[in-house]
Design a protein around this motif. Structure first.
Motif: not given
Length: 306
Positions: A143-164
């Motif tokens: 799975i490809a992702m944007a750099p780890s400091d990208s809000v939309g491409g990295s932080l948001l998906p990981l945070a949203a999945l954690m919330a789920e």
């Protein structure tokens, strides 16, 4: 007649005593100068275009002296509002969530809207030609992702999945953080990844449209038919204009009326205040920033200092 005049005079004396009482002083007198905090664009120093016009517009809306305070960054802006040095601040979504977590003493009034009605972004997990059947199969695919400091491409998906309830580490072996969002997209295009975390602009209740990452992939030559959205996050709303919760209700009302009508009444002032989202301001509430709060919790939990 003399009785009526005496009664009227007595009433005037009572009213005068009430209004002279400090407990009944006007909220403007209590504040003195209404201070608005804002972060200048990168490279702009402590200057904000059209500051004189903006100051005049807010002065007219509130009927009192207004002063803009230009902060060096969001951290300084948060501290200023938490410590009551400013009454009002213009935040990004995650900066607002951080400020709310910091003191619990602020509330959002309005947030901008795009010309097409979009009010924020959602993260999406995209696949090409059905290579990734569903979210559950993610760990067995690249799975490809944007750099780890990208809000939309990295932080948001990981945070949203954690919330789920799906906690995924940033350094999970099946995740590949590319050097840029464009490089991550190239990995899906070239077949070096089976999935890609990207983003789309979205309205509150709508399904994601072919915007953001999906639109970029299609522009690069991928067929819309070949692309499929495997998963969609909750909504990360655009950042709000927020006030201290203890601000007088009349001041909040005046500001809300001023801001929600600004686009239609004085579009030139609106453009000075909000240059990125051209659809006007809409009323928001703290619950609209639950996803932003999830991002802040994720970053805090990972020990990052972003």
């Amino acid at each position: 007649m003399r009785v009526a005049l005496k009664a009227y005079a007595a009433l005037m004396l009572v009213q005068g005593a009430l209004w002279s009482n400090p407990a009944h002083a006007d909220w403007r007198d209590d504040i003195g100068t209404f201070r608005i905090g804002i972060v200048a664009e990168p490279g702009a120093g402590n200057t904000v275009p059209g500051l004189a016009q903006l100051t005049d517009a807010y002065t007219r809306a509130l009927g009192m002296k207004v002063e803009f305070v230009v902060a060096r960054d969001y951290a300084a802006l948060i501290e200023a509002q938490a410590n009551a040095r400013i009454e009002y601040a213009i935040y990004s979504a995650t900066a607002y969530a951080t400020a709310s977590q910091r003191c619990g003493c602020i509330e959002p009034l309005v947030a901008p809207v795009d010309f097409d009605g979009a009010i924020g972004i959602r993260s999406v997990l995209l696949t090409r030609d059905g290579k990734l059947p569903d979210l559950a199969a993610m760990e067995s695919h690249r799975i490809a992702m944007a750099p780890s400091d990208s809000v939309g491409g990295s932080l948001l998906p990981l945070a949203a999945l954690m919330a789920e309830g799906r906690k995924i580490a940033e350094d999970a072996p099946f995740l590949v953080h590319a050097d840029s969002a464009a490089a991550a997209e190239e990995m899906l295009i070239d077949g070096k990844a089976d999935g890609l975390f990207g983003w789309v602009t979205a309205a509150a209740a709508s399904q994601p449209e072919a915007s953001g990452t999906q639109a970029r992939l299609e522009a690069a030559g991928l067929s819309a038919v070949a692309l499929r959205v495997v998963w969609t996050s909750g909504l990360l709303r655009y950042g709000p204009h927020a006030v201290r919760s203890d601000l007088d209700p009349e001041a909040k009302r005046r500001l809300t009326v001023f801001l929600t009508n600004l686009k239609s009444t004085t579009p030139d002032i609106y453009e000075l205040l909000e240059s990125k989202h051209s659809g006007g301001f809409a009323v928001v509430a703290p619950k609209d920033y639950e996803m932003a709060a999830s991002v802040v919790r994720f970053v805090s939990g990972s020990g990052s200092q972003r």
